[in-house]
Design an enzyme around this catalytic site. Structure first.
Site, mmCIF file in Angstrom:
data_model
loop_
_atom_site.group_PDB
_atom_site.id
_atom_site.type_symbol
_atom_site.label_atom_id
_atom_site.label_comp_id
_atom_site.label_asym_id
_atom_site.label_seq_id
_atom_site.Cartn_x
_atom_site.Cartn_y
_atom_site.Cartn_z
ATOM 1 N N ASP A 238 -1.176 23.338 -42.896
ATOM 2 C CA ASP A 238 -1.652 21.962 -42.872
ATOM 3 C C ASP A 238 -3.025 21.908 -43.572
ATOM 4 O O ASP A 238 -3.183 22.473 -44.649
ATOM 5 C CB ASP A 238 -1.706 21.464 -41.414
ATOM 6 C CG ASP A 238 -1.831 19.952 -41.309
ATOM 7 O OD1 ASP A 238 -0.789 19.278 -41.335
ATOM 8 O OD2 ASP A 238 -2.957 19.446 -41.230
ATOM 9 N N TYR A 387 -8.678 12.625 -43.508
ATOM 10 C CA TYR A 387 -7.705 12.145 -44.496
ATOM 11 C C TYR A 387 -8.383 11.200 -45.483
ATOM 12 O O TYR A 387 -8.157 11.292 -46.698
ATOM 13 C CB TYR A 387 -6.542 11.438 -43.797
ATOM 14 C CG TYR A 387 -5.594 12.384 -43.114
ATOM 15 C CD1 TYR A 387 -4.391 12.757 -43.710
ATOM 16 C CD2 TYR A 387 -5.901 12.920 -41.862
ATOM 17 C CE1 TYR A 387 -3.523 13.635 -43.081
ATOM 18 C CE2 TYR A 387 -5.043 13.806 -41.230
ATOM 19 C CZ TYR A 387 -3.857 14.160 -41.855
ATOM 20 O OH TYR A 387 -3.003 15.040 -41.231
ATOM 21 N N HIS A 444 6.417 23.177 -38.744
ATOM 22 C CA HIS A 444 5.065 22.943 -39.230
ATOM 23 C C HIS A 444 4.001 23.717 -38.460
ATOM 24 O O HIS A 444 3.045 24.214 -39.047
ATOM 25 C CB HIS A 444 4.775 21.442 -39.153
ATOM 26 C CG HIS A 444 3.484 21.042 -39.771
ATOM 27 N ND1 HIS A 444 3.279 21.043 -41.134
ATOM 28 C CD2 HIS A 444 2.305 20.619 -39.218
ATOM 29 C CE1 HIS A 444 2.054 20.633 -41.394
ATOM 30 N NE2 HIS A 444 1.446 20.375 -40.250
#
Length: 468
Positions: A238, A387, A444
């Site tokens: 990630d 982000y 993930h």
């Protein structure tokens, strides 16, 4: 021999000016060739840059001491949590919707009931404190990390390793893999550092705009230097994948190896051509049968699924402070927002299950501990801002997108990861791939879901690099 005599005669037949021009051209060509050879052998890197993320103006000096830290809680903190849980207002789910509309509120009530009446946060604080925690100030921020040293034994090689988490995870993701890495593996053992990204958990949140993966990478490089490590290994998924990649790009001579369980390729003709003919003639474009199985049909598996699963990313990359108001104020809202990712990103087909398959791989204690790290630190908004900072401009025009990664790299491709990246694609970015493994299962959150599989692959990669 005849050719040599011919060239000699031709040269002698030139006048003085022509001879000088020819000699000058040869010298220039030789210089260009030597420069090209030097540049090819030169270790390529990106600038470290600099930053200050604390409140107010940067002071003339900064405390560089390392301080011990312990996770703590209080009765007041727990009472406040319970009061907020008790005031939760739920919405009934649509009939037979399972997790297709997000976290199903019927199952959410089951999770929240466990959280409210059974989950023991004081006990989990003890679990968190089983490993040593520390903080140190870097670029105006108190940076938190866990530091686990292996037991001292004769005839073992101790290798420094940093593990970096992503969103919506935390350093706690690595608690199951830590004992596997700090135990002797045929003479090889790791000394592990697990930091919290600034803005996540127990690390300070930046006070200024612009804190992206490059800034995090620089801070973590400073942390490793402060701990006395001149060379070390990195592992991430990630955001941790991008941060550790940036670390390897900034200081390639310090990074002995980079291991990733999430990775993407550069766009370009090679990728586009692979998509055009790869399903039918995979061998022509460097795809294996397993690549074909994971990639195609491409639109369904790697376009449509991504569109369905990245709505969160678009809003966090644009309006994180707006989106974060609800989960920062409501513990149940926070749990639903975070735990839905631990369901779907572990296996996409979990959306067809009434409980989202959440407890197939995780215990409620484990996932709620991760939620509590966000809740008690009030860090959901600052974590979402990461982000925004990384997507403020076109990522493909950033300095790190314009240069490859040249350190030894190991790639673990888990089958339930959101996107599959074949080795032939990864080579466009990672130029020195030592190992590429099709992992048999897992998604993930690799270290949290399949710690033994990830540890085995990481150890084998490091052994290849170390030649042990």
């Amino acid at each position: 021999m005849q050719r040599l005599e011919f060239l000699k005669g031709a040269f002698c037949g030139l006048d003085g000016i022509q001879k000088q021009l020819l000699i000058g051209s040869a010298v220039a060509a030789g210089g260009i060739l030597m420069h090209a050879m030097y540049k090819r052998g030169e270790v390529k890197s990106i600038p470290l840059g600099e930053g200050w993320w604390g409140a107010g103006k940067k002071p003339l000096t900064e405390d560089d001491h390392i301080y011990s830290f312990k996770v703590q809680t209080s009765e007041e903190e727990i009472e406040d949590l319970h009061e907020r849980i008790d005031r939760t207002r739920y919405t009934d789910p649509l009939e037979d919707s399972c997790f297709q509309y997000g976290f199903n509120s019927t199952y959410l009530k089951t999770v929240v009931s466990y959280w409210r009446h059974t989950f023991d946060w004081k006990k989990q604080v003890g679990v968190l404190n089983q490993y040593p925690h520390f903080k140190t100030k870097i670029e105006g921020l108190d940076v938190h990390y866990v530091h686990v040293r292996p037991a001292h034994r004769a005839n073992q090689k101790v290798v420094p390793l940093m593990l970096v988490h992503g969103w919506p995870g935390s350093f706690y993701e690595f608690y199951k893999i830590l004992p596997l890495l700090t135990e002797n593996q045929d003479g090889l053992v790791f000394e592990v550092i697990c930091p919290s990204i600034p803005g996540y958990g127990y690390s300070d949140a930046p006070h200024k705009q612009g804190f992206n993966s490059l800034a995090a990478a620089r801070i973590f490089l400073t942390l490793m230097e402060r701990l006395g490590f001149s060379q070390f290994y990195l592992q991430g998924g990630d955001w941790g994948s991008l941060i550790t990649t940036n670390m390897a790009q900034m200081k390639p001579l310090c990074v002995k190896g980079l291991h990733l369980n999430m990775f993407v390729a550069r766009r370009g003709f090679k990728v586009m051509f692979s998509l055009m003919i790869g399903q039918y003639l995979p061998f022509l474009v460097g795809l294996s049968r397993e690549d074909v199985r994971r990639l195609f049909p491409f639109f369904e598996k790697n376009v449509w699924n991504i569109l369905k699963e990245t709505g969160y990313m678009h809003i966090q990359a644009t309006k994180p402070d707006t989106a974060g108001c609800g989960p920062n104020d409501s513990p149940v809202g926070l749990a639903a927002y975070i735990l839905e990712k631990f369901s779907t990103w572990t296996e996409l087909s979990s959306t067809d299950l009434v409980d989202g398959g959440l407890e197939r791989k995780f215990s409620l204690d484990d996932v709620l501990t991760n939620v509590m790290i966000y809740w008690t630190t009030g860090s959901i908004v600052s974590s979402m801002r990461f982000y925004k900072e990384n997507f403020k401009s076109n990522p493909e025009k950033r300095v790190d997108a314009k240069i490859g990664v040249f350190v030894p790299t190991g790639l673990a491709a888990f089958p339930e990861e959101l996107m599959h990246c074949p080795r032939s694609w990864a080579q466009t970015k990672y130029r020195n791939i030592y190992s590429y493994t099709f992992m048999p299962r897992g998604g993930h959150f690799a270290a949290f879901e399949e710690p033994q599989l990830l540890a085995n692959d990481l150890v084998q990669f490091v052994k290849k690099v170390e030649k042990v």
